[in-house]
Design an enzyme around this catalytic site. Structure first.
Site, mmCIF file in Angstrom:
data_model
loop_
_atom_site.group_PDB
_atom_site.id
_atom_site.type_symbol
_atom_site.label_atom_id
_atom_site.label_comp_id
_atom_site.label_asym_id
_atom_site.label_seq_id
_atom_site.Cartn_x
_atom_site.Cartn_y
_atom_site.Cartn_z
ATOM 1 C CB CYS A 132 33.034 -1.146 -23.579
ATOM 2 S SG CYS A 132 34.115 -0.247 -24.687
ATOM 3 C CB VAL A 187 38.525 -0.001 -31.385
ATOM 4 C CG1 VAL A 187 38.350 -1.165 -32.360
ATOM 5 C CG2 VAL A 187 38.079 -0.421 -29.987
#
Ligand code: UGA
Length: 453
Positions: free
Chosen positions: A261, A11
């Site tokens: 996630c 990210v």
């Protein structure tokens, strides 16, 4: 604009390289000296398509720099992104230690416009407010700071594409000026920008991943029902997907959702919701359903092989999905553990085109890692396709028949052409489908108690 990104995971690095590509000056830092060393020499230390090219191009152009010291890297930045890991704690809560540590290393500055600190990491609701209070308590009064929540929705394996073509950009800002500055920063990306308060932005991120988790568990339970009732789940998914109220995505049945996630964020949401007095029973059920899938596959294997304990079984694909080298919460790990526990003496071989050392670290040591599909399949009594890497689709019936002792495939992702394989003498059993039927293979409910001779 001068930007800084703390955290060089997928990210953080994609955010840093993406904004550099859009013309901004970006400093990216991480506490991991090995990772920063590799990045400084143009090497991205994980498998993420297109990211290395993007990083190199922008580093060479002087728009992207790497460092180890957050104080130094963030000292000139107008906007500082925090993209550090927030792993699951034992109780399911997201652990914020890295976030607080990063925030505590941000240096002071001399007056000017308020600095904006953006939380990119997935966090519990209320974290942006807590972080702002913490920074204000620590920094001198002339350092005006605003904390915003701009959650990240990119997927591993398509992170670069998701950065440049996001479905939406959510800006949870504490005030209109902060929103305007962040809106300006994101304006060149072709996506609707949704301005909201910080708590809604934080909850929206958790809700998005929890929704996908619920949908996937629905798909997997529906596939199991199709199997038990003689229906065909892929046909059902197709029919559902044509309804525009439902849509075709995230209906693929398999061995369950994994990765760093979906499971973590769904667990965190369940904990948060319990404590807030608004239980998320659907999400909790989705997690329970997901956890059952490896056992279900083990039972299918037991139905297809008599006495798997003494047999050799190959696992094809190990990462939590194709296009990554990530083994975090990969279904392959739980499947291997279940098979080894239920069948002491079973020989498990495995091959994955990308998992490398990550597979070695994540899998039980009894699993024999191989460097090709052929070496994993040689002499196997059955194979389970766990991750749908494209290269498995190019395996031919002849390959399975000549390499395996018995060509029995349990296709855990419906990735193979079961009918074509079956017509050529390979037994290929998909998820949510009746077994493909060579002449000597039982059909219908008999298949559920099959003893392969
Ligand atoms: C997920 C979300 O999709 C991203 O939007 C989010 O930004 C990201 O988490 C995050 O929070 O950082 P990712 O973890 O890369 O992205 O994984 P997905 O591509 O969503 O896949 C999750 C799991 O669902 C995988 O195990 C995949 O194999 C499985 N899956 C996906 C299915 O079983 N069937 C499908 O049809 C689709």
């Amino acid at each position: 604009m001068k930007l800084a990104v703390v955290g060089a995971g997928i990210v953080g690095l994609t955010t840093a390289a993406g904004f550099a590509e859009l013309g901004h000056q970006v400093e990216c830092c991480d506490v991991d000296a090995g990772k920063i060393g590799q990045l400084a020499s143009g090497v991205v230390p994980y498998h993420e398509p297109k990211l290395e090219t993007l990083v190199r191009r922008n580093a060479e152009a002087g728009r992207l720099r790497f460092g180890l010291d957050p104080e130094q890297s963030t000292s000139q930045a107008e906007v500082i992104f925090l993209a550090v890991g927030t792993p699951s704690g034992d109780n399911g809560h997201l652990q914020l230690a890295s976030l607080w540590a990063a925030a505590d290393k941000l240096g002071a500055w001399q007056g000017g416009r308020p600095r904006i600190v953006v939380i990119k990491s997935t966090v519990p609701v209320g974290t942006a407010e807590r972080l702002e209070a913490r920074l204000r308590g620590r920094l001198p009064p002339e350092c005006d700071v605003r904390v915003a929540s701009v959650p990240e929705f990119l997927r591993e394996g398509t992170a670069v594409r998701d950065f440049f073509e996001p479905a939406r950009i959510v800006i949870g800002a504490p005030d209109p000026e902060t929103f305007e500055r962040l809106e300006l920063l994101h304006r060149r990306l072709p996506a609707p920008i949704v301005g909201t308060d910080r708590r809604s932005a934080e909850l929206a991120k958790l809700a998005a991943n929890a929704h996908l988790a619920v949908r996937l568990s629905f798909a997997n339970e529906m596939a199991a029902l199709a199997e038990q009732t003689g229906a065909d789940y892929p046909a059902i998914a197709h029919i559902l997907g044509l309804d525009e109220r439902i849509g075709p995505h995230y209906l693929g049945a398999g061995l369950g959702f994994g990765g760093s996630c979906l499971p973590k964020d769904a667990r965190a949401l369940v904990r948060l919701a319990d404590e807030a007095g608004a239980p998320q029973t659907l999400v909790a059920a989705a997690l329970r359903a997901n956890a059952m899938l490896p056992l279900r596959m083990a039972r299918k294997l037991e139905a297809a092989l008599s006495g798997p304990s003494r047999r050799k079984v190959a696992l094809l694909g190990l990462t939590f999905k194709p296009g990554t080298d990530d083994m975090r919460e990969a279904p392959s790990v739980r499947l291997a553990a279940v098979l080894l526990r239920r069948h002491p003496g079973i020989v498990l071989t495995a091959y994955d085109p990308s998992a490398g050392e990550n597979a070695k670290r994540a899998l039980p040591s009894a699993v024999r890692l191989c460097d090709s599909a052929e070496s994993a399949l040689r002499g196997a009594d059955a194979a389970i396709l766990v991750t749908e890497w494209p290269e498995f689709r190019s395996l031919r019936a002849e390959d399975f028949k000549s390499w395996m002792r018995r060509p029995i495939l349990l296709d855990g992702r419906n990735a193979l052409d079961a009918e074509a394989l079956n017509a050529q003498g390979v037994v290929c059993i998909g998820i949510g489908r009746l077994p493909a039927t060579p002449a000597d293979f039982p059909t219908g409910s008999a298949a559920n108690s099959l003893e392969w001779k």
